[in-house]
Design a protein around this motif. Structure first.
Motif, PDB file in Angstrom:
ATOM      1  N   ALA A 462       0.811  -1.139  -0.037  1.00  0.00           N
ATOM      2  CA  ALA A 462      -0.113   0.059   0.142  1.00  0.00           C
ATOM      3  C   ALA A 462       1.080   1.130   0.122  1.00  0.00           C
ATOM      4  O   ALA A 462       0.578   2.116  -0.747  1.00  0.00           O
ATOM      5  CB  ALA A 462      -0.908  -0.087   1.360  1.00  0.00           C
ATOM      6  N   CYS A 463       1.910   1.260   0.876  1.00  0.00           N
ATOM      7  CA  CYS A 463       2.844   2.379   0.823  1.00  0.00           C
ATOM      8  C   CYS A 463       3.348   2.752  -0.538  1.00  0.00           C
ATOM      9  O   CYS A 463       3.632   3.654  -1.068  1.00  0.00           O
ATOM     10  CB  CYS A 463       3.844   2.170   1.873  1.00  0.00           C
ATOM     11  SG  CYS A 463       3.080   2.094   3.734  1.00  0.00           S
ATOM     12  N   LEU A 465       2.377   1.600  -3.417  1.00  0.00           N
ATOM     13  CA  LEU A 465       1.488   2.056  -4.332  1.00  0.00           C
ATOM     14  C   LEU A 465       1.079   3.703  -4.342  1.00  0.00           C
ATOM     15  O   LEU A 465       0.994   4.395  -5.334  1.00  0.00           O
ATOM     16  CB  LEU A 465      -0.036   1.481  -4.344  1.00  0.00           C
ATOM     17  CG  LEU A 465       0.164  -0.334  -4.569  1.00  0.00           C
ATOM     18  CD1 LEU A 465      -1.055  -0.806  -4.572  1.00  0.00           C
ATOM     19  CD2 LEU A 465       0.598  -0.410  -6.029  1.00  0.00           C
ATOM     20  N   ILE A 466       1.161   4.169  -3.133  1.00  0.00           N
ATOM     21  CA  ILE A 466       0.917   5.499  -3.021  1.00  0.00           C
ATOM     22  C   ILE A 466       2.137   6.172  -3.490  1.00  0.00           C
ATOM     23  O   ILE A 466       2.135   7.334  -4.136  1.00  0.00           O
ATOM     24  CB  ILE A 466       0.953   6.029  -1.576  1.00  0.00           C
ATOM     25  CG1 ILE A 466      -0.619   5.450  -0.982  1.00  0.00           C
ATOM     26  CG2 ILE A 466       0.818   7.295  -1.129  1.00  0.00           C
ATOM     27  CD1 ILE A 466      -0.946   5.527   0.408  1.00  0.00           C
ATOM     28  N   ARG A 467       3.297   5.618  -3.340  1.00  0.00           N
ATOM     29  CA  ARG A 467       4.465   6.293  -3.753  1.00  0.00           C
ATOM     30  C   ARG A 467       4.424   6.350  -5.451  1.00  0.00           C
ATOM     31  O   ARG A 467       4.709   7.300  -6.119  1.00  0.00           O
ATOM     32  CB  ARG A 467       5.756   5.776  -3.417  1.00  0.00           C
ATOM     33  CG  ARG A 467       7.002   6.367  -3.725  1.00  0.00           C
ATOM     34  CD  ARG A 467       8.437   5.951  -3.343  1.00  0.00           C
ATOM     35  NE  ARG A 467       8.263   5.771  -2.023  1.00  0.00           N
ATOM     36  CZ  ARG A 467       9.084   6.960  -1.407  1.00  0.00           C
ATOM     37  NH1 ARG A 467       9.573   7.815  -1.946  1.00  0.00           N
ATOM     38  NH2 ARG A 467       9.045   6.803  -0.001  1.00  0.00           N
ATOM     39  N   LYS A 468       3.902   5.168  -5.813  1.00  0.00           N
ATOM     40  CA  LYS A 468       3.866   5.040  -7.284  1.00  0.00           C
ATOM     41  C   LYS A 468       2.985   6.073  -7.938  1.00  0.00           C
ATOM     42  O   LYS A 468       3.026   6.557  -9.072  1.00  0.00           O
ATOM     43  CB  LYS A 468       3.501   3.727  -7.768  1.00  0.00           C
ATOM     44  CG  LYS A 468       3.492   3.336  -8.935  1.00  0.00           C
ATOM     45  CD  LYS A 468       3.324   1.817  -9.226  1.00  0.00           C
ATOM     46  CE  LYS A 468       2.918   1.365 -10.915  1.00  0.00           C
ATOM     47  NZ  LYS A 468       4.489   1.445 -11.441  1.00  0.00           N
ATOM     48  N   ALA A 469       1.879   6.151  -7.412  1.00  0.00           N
ATOM     49  CA  ALA A 469       0.818   7.220  -7.832  1.00  0.00           C
ATOM     50  C   ALA A 469       1.268   8.722  -7.794  1.00  0.00           C
ATOM     51  O   ALA A 469       0.963   9.348  -8.595  1.00  0.00           O
ATOM     52  CB  ALA A 469      -0.535   7.078  -6.922  1.00  0.00           C
ATOM     53  N   TRP A 470       1.900   8.897  -6.618  1.00  0.00           N
ATOM     54  CA  TRP A 470       2.693  10.418  -6.583  1.00  0.00           C
ATOM     55  C   TRP A 470       3.686  10.336  -7.689  1.00  0.00           C
ATOM     56  O   TRP A 470       3.717  11.516  -8.268  1.00  0.00           O
ATOM     57  CB  TRP A 470       3.358  10.370  -5.210  1.00  0.00           C
ATOM     58  CG  TRP A 470       3.791  11.534  -4.791  1.00  0.00           C
ATOM     59  CD1 TRP A 470       3.263  12.708  -4.248  1.00  0.00           C
ATOM     60  CD2 TRP A 470       5.334  12.296  -4.869  1.00  0.00           C
ATOM     61  NE1 TRP A 470       4.060  13.884  -3.974  1.00  0.00           N
ATOM     62  CE2 TRP A 470       5.434  13.692  -4.536  1.00  0.00           C
ATOM     63  CE3 TRP A 470       6.377  11.617  -5.646  1.00  0.00           C
ATOM     64  CZ2 TRP A 470       6.332  14.195  -4.730  1.00  0.00           C
ATOM     65  CZ3 TRP A 470       7.562  12.137  -5.382  1.00  0.00           C
ATOM     66  CH2 TRP A 470       7.652  13.473  -4.987  1.00  0.00           C
ATOM     67  N   LEU A 471       4.427   9.449  -7.984  1.00  0.00           N
ATOM     68  CA  LEU A 471       5.529   9.686  -9.146  1.00  0.00           C
ATOM     69  C   LEU A 471       4.601   9.941 -10.160  1.00  0.00           C
ATOM     70  O   LEU A 471       5.223  10.597 -11.301  1.00  0.00           O
ATOM     71  CB  LEU A 471       6.415   8.436  -9.195  1.00  0.00           C
ATOM     72  CG  LEU A 471       7.312   8.042  -7.862  1.00  0.00           C
ATOM     73  CD1 LEU A 471       7.948   6.938  -8.099  1.00  0.00           C
ATOM     74  CD2 LEU A 471       8.397   9.372  -8.179  1.00  0.00           C
TER      75      LEU A 471
END
Length: 501
Positions: A462-463, A465-471
């Protein structure tokens, strides 16, 4: 029930409401080419080709006959593998499988052939080419236990190159078109949708209300891709079924300039096609849901009302703050937010004798940056271990609104509200805010452990994936790896390339 089975007009009013198309073919008609492998819509051995009139055109799709009530196919053209060959000539899909040695033990072969035939019919009628991606999509719901996918894919790619003495495309059969048109006309004249019988197919909301009043204990069914497992896996016999799949108001997609309204009986396949060019991120997620056969039957409303914590549509709707239109059998309506719909594990706001009619999503929110990531052990026909639906509203290089909705992390689909707040009213590229959001996730979410993934794995994913979305929000490439983790290949898909973690 009236339908066209291969070249024979069938009329049968003696069947139980939950009598499946697979049982009908094998037990009533002696058509043994259609196989039962799993009785749950997973293996594709029971694949059936079904034709229906759409705006005057005959279009064929595939479905899993093992979990499809035969009466739900009234007015349709059912094509079993025995009917594909015409006048002693094999269908191009059959001929290609023969020439490419695509049949091993042969048990799954009829299903593969019908899936490939569906692709062939579609692409020939639209004059589109067939590539590897389309072949893999067509057979995504067909499992080969002999691990012989290479020759099967070769067969799919070579279908247009074989030159059998075949008569014509199924979709160009004028006799079938005429028969289905007559069945459609006779059904609309003879059936007001309110008659009390074991399987009812109302055509509009008024008929649906009348049917429910006439049969108050009738169970609502749309695609039935989950409901029918009660019958095939748990041996529960249904009495009366009320089919929602033909209700006009529930099968439409409408754009009024402010909102996109999705009928609850819209199938995954229909929404996938609609979103392909307009909303490719949504289309990309939908292509990961189940298989082609399931997407042709499964509906948005069914996925939401089923209240499964690992369903893929609820996080998507949570990310867009969708509104839901509900209708009661007494004719009253109400609108509720998807954010309030889930009350606990398998518990929703739906009252007794109430059902979902449609979902409304703001076009303004659809235009904002959004990404969807699904983690599963297989690319197709698998359930999420973790899913993230993310949306960011941007104004003057500042994030003004965030939605981070997860599936597979709790007893219900859930939003990470504290993490959303940590990313709100900050600069788009504020990495410290991102780190605070990740810390909030670790404190806020307490995922379950089960056979699909451990709690720790889900939280770490989950952490990430959030980083991936932010990128993605910052137009940066995420670091990706290709390989195996332990013995499982975990696939993450968004708008980017497929990644292996």
């Amino acid at each position: 029930m009236k339908l066209l089975l291969n070249d024979e007009l069938i009329e049968d009013n003696t069947l139980a409401s939950d009598y499946t198309a697979l049982r009908y073919l094998r037990e009533k008609r002696g058509l043994m080419g259609t196989k039962e492998g799993c009785a749950s819509g997973d293996c594709g051995a029971c694949t059936l080709l079904v034709g229906a009139l759409e705006e005057g055109e005959l279009r064929y799709t595939t479905l899993n006959s093992c979990i499809t009530p035969i009466q739900s196919l009234a007015g349709k053209h059912l094509v079993s593998v025995e009917y594909l060959s015409q006048q002693n000539a094999l269908h191009p899909a059959q001929q290609a499988v023969v020439e490419c040695h695509g049949s091993q033990c042969g048990f799954c072969t009829p299903g593969f052939v019908l899936s490939l035939a569906s692709l062939y019919e579609e692409r020939q009628s639209t004059q589109q080419s067939i590539d590897r991606e389309s072949v893999c999509d067509a057979i995504s719901g067909n499992l080969c236990r002999c691990t012989g996918y290479r020759p099967i894919i070769d067969a799919g790619l070579s279908m247009t190159q074989v030159e059998p003495d075949y008569v014509a495309l199924l979709s160009q059969n004028h006799k079938v078109k005429q028969t289905l048109s007559e069945l459609e006309s006779s059904a609309s004249l003879a059936d007001d949708g309110s008659k009390s019988r074991n399987y009812v197919q109302p055509q509009n909301l008024a008929q649906l209300i009348a049917a429910k009043k006439a049969c108050p204990d009738g169970v609502l069914i749309a695609g039935g891709t989950d409901l029918m497992l009660e019958n095939t896996q748990r041996y529960h016999d249904f009495d009366d079924l009320i089919d929602l799949s033909q209700v006009t108001e529930m099968t439409t997609i409408q754009d009024d300039g402010q909102y996109l309204t999705l009928g609850a009986s819209v199938t995954y396949a229909d929404l996938e096609t609609y979103c392909q060019d307009k909303y490719p991120h949504i289309s990309g997620l939908l292509s990961r849901i189940a298989s082609r056969q399931i997407r042709n039957r499964g509906t948005l409303g069914g996925n939401v009302a089923n209240a499964s914590p690992i369903a893929d549509i609820p996080p998507l709707l949570l990310a867009f703050d969708a509104d839901m239109q509900l209708l009661n059998v007494d004719g009253t309506t109400r609108t509720v937010s998807i954010n309030d719909f889930y009350q606990g594990y398998k518990q929703t706001l739906l009252a007794t004798d109430e059902w979902i009619v449609s979902f409304s999503v703001s076009l303004e929110k659809l235009a904002q940056c959004h990404r969807f990531y699904k983690v599963s052990k297989r690319m197709e026909d698998d359930i999420s271990s973790v899913m993230l639906a993310a949306r960011f509203a941007i104004e003057d290089d500042k994030i003004t609104e965030v939605r981070l909705a997860f599936g597979g992390m709790a007893g219900t689909p859930i939003r990470a509200v504290n993490a959303e707040q940590a990313l709100t009213q900050v600069s788009v590229n504020d990495e410290q805010a991102l780190q605070r959001a990740i810390e909030k996730i670790r404190a806020e979410l307490h995922p379950m452990s089960d056979v699909r993934a451990s709690s720790r794995y889900r939280l770490d994913m989950a952490c990430n994936l959030i980083r991936k979305a932010w990128l993605a929000l910052n137009n940066q490439e995420a670091v990706t790896f290709s390989g195996h983790a332990v013995s499982d290949t975990l696939l993450i898909t968004g708008n980017e390339e497929t990644n292996h973690a």
